[in-house]
Design a protein around this motif. Structure first.
Motif, PDB file in Angstrom:
ATOM      1  N   ASP A 115       0.805  -1.227   0.000  1.00 23.72           N
ATOM      2  CA  ASP A 115       0.000   0.000   0.000  1.00 23.72           C
ATOM      3  C   ASP A 115       0.836   1.274   0.000  1.00 23.72           C
ATOM      4  O   ASP A 115       0.301   2.363  -0.170  1.00 23.72           O
ATOM      5  CB  ASP A 115      -0.949  -0.007   1.202  1.00 23.72           C
ATOM      6  CG  ASP A 115      -1.958  -1.146   1.127  1.00 23.72           C
ATOM      7  OD1 ASP A 115      -2.292  -1.576   0.000  1.00 23.72           O
ATOM      8  OD2 ASP A 115      -2.411  -1.609   2.190  1.00 23.72           O
ATOM      9  N   GLU A 116       2.159   1.141   0.202  1.00 21.53           N
ATOM     10  CA  GLU A 116       3.059   2.292   0.141  1.00 21.53           C
ATOM     11  C   GLU A 116       3.849   2.322  -1.167  1.00 21.53           C
ATOM     12  O   GLU A 116       4.828   3.044  -1.296  1.00 21.53           O
ATOM     13  CB  GLU A 116       4.012   2.277   1.345  1.00 21.53           C
ATOM     14  CG  GLU A 116       3.279   2.452   2.661  1.00 21.53           C
ATOM     15  CD  GLU A 116       4.211   2.535   3.858  1.00 21.53           C
ATOM     16  OE1 GLU A 116       5.446   2.666   3.679  1.00 21.53           O
ATOM     17  OE2 GLU A 116       3.695   2.482   4.990  1.00 21.53           O
ATOM     18  N   ASP A 117       3.434   1.503  -2.129  1.00 20.69           N
ATOM     19  CA  ASP A 117       4.068   1.402  -3.441  1.00 20.69           C
ATOM     20  C   ASP A 117       5.501   0.879  -3.396  1.00 20.69           C
ATOM     21  O   ASP A 117       6.329   1.207  -4.243  1.00 20.69           O
ATOM     22  CB  ASP A 117       4.013   2.728  -4.207  1.00 20.69           C
ATOM     23  CG  ASP A 117       2.598   3.035  -4.676  1.00 20.69           C
ATOM     24  OD1 ASP A 117       1.839   2.082  -4.953  1.00 20.69           O
ATOM     25  OD2 ASP A 117       2.251   4.232  -4.755  1.00 20.69           O
ATOM     26  N   ASN A 118       5.806   0.038  -2.411  1.00 18.61           N
ATOM     27  CA  ASN A 118       7.060  -0.717  -2.402  1.00 18.61           C
ATOM     28  C   ASN A 118       6.833  -1.937  -3.280  1.00 18.61           C
ATOM     29  O   ASN A 118       5.862  -2.661  -3.083  1.00 18.61           O
ATOM     30  CB  ASN A 118       7.422  -1.161  -0.977  1.00 18.61           C
ATOM     31  CG  ASN A 118       7.686   0.006  -0.069  1.00 18.61           C
ATOM     32  OD1 ASN A 118       8.495   0.866  -0.383  1.00 18.61           O
ATOM     33  ND2 ASN A 118       6.998   0.044   1.061  1.00 18.61           N
ATOM     34  N   TYR A 119       7.718  -2.146  -4.255  1.00 10.76           N
ATOM     35  CA  TYR A 119       7.524  -3.233  -5.213  1.00 10.76           C
ATOM     36  C   TYR A 119       8.349  -4.459  -4.854  1.00 10.76           C
ATOM     37  O   TYR A 119       9.484  -4.356  -4.406  1.00 10.76           O
ATOM     38  CB  TYR A 119       7.862  -2.766  -6.635  1.00 10.76           C
ATOM     39  CG  TYR A 119       6.689  -2.048  -7.255  1.00 10.76           C
ATOM     40  CD1 TYR A 119       5.813  -2.715  -8.096  1.00 10.76           C
ATOM     41  CD2 TYR A 119       6.433  -0.726  -6.955  1.00 10.76           C
ATOM     42  CE1 TYR A 119       4.715  -2.075  -8.638  1.00 10.76           C
ATOM     43  CE2 TYR A 119       5.340  -0.071  -7.498  1.00 10.76           C
ATOM     44  CZ  TYR A 119       4.483  -0.750  -8.330  1.00 10.76           C
ATOM     45  OH  TYR A 119       3.397  -0.126  -8.858  1.00 10.76           O
TER      46      TYR A 119
END
Length: 126
Positions: A115-119
């Motif tokens: 949800d924090e855009d860590n891939y």
């Protein structure tokens, strides 16, 4: 001599939301949670039956303690036995997932983000 990877430190903006993502959407469980009462809190999560866990740290707190530390997302590759099913499951749980891609070595992989855009990436390992 190093014998195995014990923990992976992941620095997040919102630990409670991160715990929810890893447990509710990825099926991990909370192994441990510690709080020193002075802002240093960490939560350890992992899938059942594995030796390596992910420890969720408060990015802002760690940055204040260690200003020169690289708090970027580590490049993690997860394994699954059924890539198609996992892709479908994560899609149904509204996780941001990329398309399944075939690599030159006949491996298949897809990316997903929290949800924090860590891939992160996942590949099939049978």
């Amino acid at each position: 001599m190093i014998t195995n990877v014990g923990q992976i430190m992941l620095y997040v903006n919102n630990q409670d939301e991160a715990v929810n993502f890893w447990t509710e959407k990825l099926g991990f469980r909370v192994i441990a949670e510690e709080d020193n009462g002075q802002g240093f809190r960490w939560i350890e999560v992992a899938p059942d039956g594995v030796a390596t866990s992910i420890v969720l740290h408060n990015k802002e707190f760690v940055a204040k303690m260690e200003p020169d530390m690289n708090l970027g997302t580590p490049s993690l590759m997860f394994f699954t036995q059924d890539l198609n099913q996992l892709h479908t499951d994560l899609t149904n749980k509204n996780v941001k997932v990329g398309e399944i891609v075939s690599l030159p070595n006949n491996a298949r992989v897809f990316n997903f983000s929290d949800d924090e855009d860590n891939y992160f990436a996942v590949t099939e390992k049978k």
